[in-house]
Design a protein around this motif. Structure first.
Motif, PDB file in Angstrom:
ATOM      1  N   ALA A  56      43.295  15.029  51.735  1.00 15.62           N
ATOM      2  CA  ALA A  56      42.451  14.688  50.582  1.00 15.62           C
ATOM      3  C   ALA A  56      41.207  13.915  51.010  1.00 15.62           C
ATOM      4  CB  ALA A  56      43.267  13.881  49.602  1.00 15.62           C
ATOM      5  N   VAL A  88      41.939  14.794  45.648  1.00 14.58           N
ATOM      6  CA  VAL A  88      41.060  15.963  45.679  1.00 14.58           C
ATOM      7  C   VAL A  88      40.718  16.270  47.135  1.00 14.58           C
ATOM      8  CG1 VAL A  88      38.984  17.020  44.716  1.00 14.58           C
ATOM      9  CG2 VAL A  88      39.977  15.033  43.568  1.00 14.58           C
ATOM     10  N   ALA A  89      40.979  17.508  47.543  1.00 13.03           N
ATOM     11  CA  ALA A  89      40.662  17.910  48.924  1.00 13.03           C
ATOM     12  C   ALA A  89      39.281  18.564  48.971  1.00 13.03           C
ATOM     13  CB  ALA A  89      41.723  18.895  49.415  1.00 13.03           C
ATOM     14  N   GLN A 142      37.951  21.730  46.828  1.00 13.60           N
ATOM     15  CA  GLN A 142      38.856  21.867  45.687  1.00 13.60           C
ATOM     16  C   GLN A 142      38.183  21.332  44.410  1.00 13.60           C
ATOM     17  OE1 GLN A 142      42.380  19.339  45.809  1.00 13.60           O
ATOM     18  NE2 GLN A 142      43.677  21.012  45.110  1.00 13.60           N
ATOM     19  N   VAL A 188      39.255  19.715  40.945  1.00 13.51           N
ATOM     20  CA  VAL A 188      40.363  19.122  40.189  1.00 13.51           C
ATOM     21  C   VAL A 188      39.838  18.722  38.814  1.00 13.51           C
ATOM     22  CG1 VAL A 188      41.983  17.189  40.057  1.00 13.51           C
ATOM     23  CG2 VAL A 188      41.569  18.320  42.237  1.00 13.51           C
ATOM     24  N   ALA A 237      31.751  23.795  45.018  1.00 10.56           N
ATOM     25  CA  ALA A 237      33.044  23.473  45.654  1.00 10.56           C
ATOM     26  C   ALA A 237      33.328  24.429  46.807  1.00 10.56           C
ATOM     27  CB  ALA A 237      34.162  23.545  44.613  1.00 10.56           C
ATOM     28  N   ARG A 238      32.968  25.692  46.642  1.00 10.15           N
ATOM     29  CA  ARG A 238      33.219  26.682  47.720  1.00 10.15           C
ATOM     30  C   ARG A 238      32.489  26.303  49.003  1.00 10.15           C
ATOM     31  NH1 ARG A 238      33.996  30.519  43.495  1.00 10.15           N
ATOM     32  NH2 ARG A 238      31.785  30.887  43.153  1.00 10.15           N
ATOM     33  N   ALA A 295      34.351  18.298  47.529  1.00  8.48           N
ATOM     34  CA  ALA A 295      35.512  17.950  46.691  1.00  8.48           C
ATOM     35  C   ALA A 295      34.980  17.591  45.306  1.00  8.48           C
ATOM     36  CB  ALA A 295      36.244  16.765  47.293  1.00  8.48           C
ATOM     37  N   ASP A 347      41.278  24.310  40.598  1.00 10.94           N
ATOM     38  CA  ASP A 347      42.398  24.636  41.497  1.00 10.94           C
ATOM     39  C   ASP A 347      43.625  23.811  41.122  1.00 10.94           C
ATOM     40  OD1 ASP A 347      40.810  26.263  43.395  1.00 10.94           O
ATOM     41  OD2 ASP A 347      39.761  24.362  43.649  1.00 10.94           O
ATOM     42  N   HIS A 348      43.353  22.682  40.508  1.00  9.02           N
ATOM     43  CA  HIS A 348      44.421  21.750  40.192  1.00  9.02           C
ATOM     44  C   HIS A 348      43.969  21.008  38.933  1.00  9.02           C
ATOM     45  CE1 HIS A 348      47.804  19.139  41.507  1.00  9.02           C
ATOM     46  NE2 HIS A 348      47.140  18.187  40.869  1.00  9.02           N
ATOM     47  N   ARG A 392      49.068  23.221  39.123  1.00 14.06           N
ATOM     48  CA  ARG A 392      48.137  24.354  39.051  1.00 14.06           C
ATOM     49  C   ARG A 392      47.939  24.715  37.582  1.00 14.06           C
ATOM     50  NH1 ARG A 392      46.323  26.804  43.199  1.00 14.06           N
ATOM     51  NH2 ARG A 392      45.654  28.552  41.939  1.00 14.06           N
TER      52      ARG A 392
END
Lengths: 235, 118
Positions: free
Chosen positions: A3, A27-28, A31, A33, A181-182, A186, A202-203, A217
């Motif tokens: 994360a 949050v990674a 990703q 969230v 994000a891509r 994060a 994603d979360h 998810r």
């Protein structure tokens, strides 16, 4: 990937009243969230704690594995944490170009900032000389995002991106957020209107009265539970 | 800003390099209190020095009083500087934020007024 942003047992208060009762969230990189919840659940406070703007009464704020609890927002911002607050945080009396120009404090050149902003949001190029306060709500939000991107963020904190905007504009903005994000950023998004953000998340986590009541998810089961969490379980 | 290092890795590296003061230390408040204490101490030292100097005719003791008085002046200067540094910073930050907020509010009012006319 571990994360980039992690809140562990965060408790926070406003004027002596505890509004967060031990929030755990991570949050990674790359990703998205989504932090959902009804009005007054403590979503904005969570973001403000993550940005270092609001002090945590207890708990730990970790970034990249390092404990940064109590570190000032200026230091976190310098490292790559960007908070786009509710209400956009732009300068309404300045032109779009001047709003972007103000981000040169980050060390990037005006041309570089404009290139990134105008490539991602071409409409801003057409509005470059217009006062930011006269832009539509969606365009103002694009400008806020463009200003955020100018800081080359590693962690992007977005508060109520959809506030006051038409669903189509919101969908377009969240597409841009997913694209950001891509690229490895994060992203933690606080949102009251779940449908707007779950498509790209994603979360997701649901915050109710300062506690994370559910996270996982954002699948169909999650969505089914959402209304019960927002409205309370039937007795 | 061209770099091949992924942003997340750079973030972790920059955070590792960041000099993070111990958040529990609350140094600013401590320095502020120290500044105030030094100023009070300065006052006490100076009054003591005055009383000491006037309570004796012995030049050696009067020189001690002068030394004491000078220490008081020094403590006052250092204490005043510390107090100003750590109280003014907070005030100026607040003032700057207030200015920024007022300007924003004014701009919004002007734009609304302009829209109303147009």
């Amino acid at each position: 990937m571990s994360a980039l942003l992690q809140l562990s047992g965060i408790r926070a208060a406003h004027e002596g009243i505890t509004v967060l009762h031990g929030v755990d969230l991570s949050v990674a990189a790359g990703q998205v969230v989504a932090l959902l919840g009804p009005n007054g659940a403590g979503k904005t406070t969570t973001l403000r704690v993550a940005a270092g703007v609001h002090p945590a009464a207890s708990g730990r704020l970790l970034m990249g594995g390092r404990d940064v609890t109590g570190v000032g927002p200026q230091d976190l911002a310098r490292a790559g944490v960007c908070l786009i607050p509710e209400g956009r945080g732009i300068f309404p009396n300045l032109s779009v170009r001047d709003n972007l120009l103000m981000m040169t404090f980050t060390g990037r050149s005006r041309e570089e900032i404009e290139d990134v902003a105008f490539a991602r949001f071409p409409i801003l190029a057409q509005r470059a000389s217009q006062a930011a306060g006269t832009l539509s709500g969606g365009e103002q939000q694009m400008l806020a995002l463009a200003r955020g991107l100018a800081t080359d963020p590693a962690v992007l904190l977005l508060d109520e991106l959809s506030m006051g905007l038409a669903p189509l504009v919101v969908a377009n903005l969240y597409e841009q957020v997913a694209e950001i994000a891509r690229q490895g950023v994060a992203v933690l998004v606080v949102e009251q209107f779940a449908a707007a953000v779950l498509g790209i998340a994603d979360h997701a986590a649901v915050l109710v009265r300062g506690r994370i009541e559910r996270q996982g998810r954002p699948d169909s089961g999650f969505r089914t539970d959402l209304s019960a969490l927002y409205l309370g379980s039937p007795t | 800003m061209t770099t091949t290092e992924p942003r997340a890795d750079r973030f972790v590296r920059e955070l590792a390099e960041l000099k993070i003061p111990d958040p529990a230390a609350g140094r600013a408040a401590l320095w502020l209190r120290l500044g105030g204490t030094l100023m009070v101490l300065a006052l006490v030292l100076c009054v003591s020095a005055y009383l000491l100097a006037h309570s004796t005719t012995d030049p050696l003791e009067q020189r001690d009083a002068i030394t004491l008085g000078l220490c008081g002046v020094g403590a006052g200067v250092v204490g005043g500087a510390l107090f100003l540094r750590y109280s003014l910073t907070g005030f100026l930050r607040f003032w700057l934020a207030r200015q920024s907020y007022d300007l924003d509010a004014l701009a919004e009012r002007l734009i609304d007024a302009q829209k109303g006319r147009g």
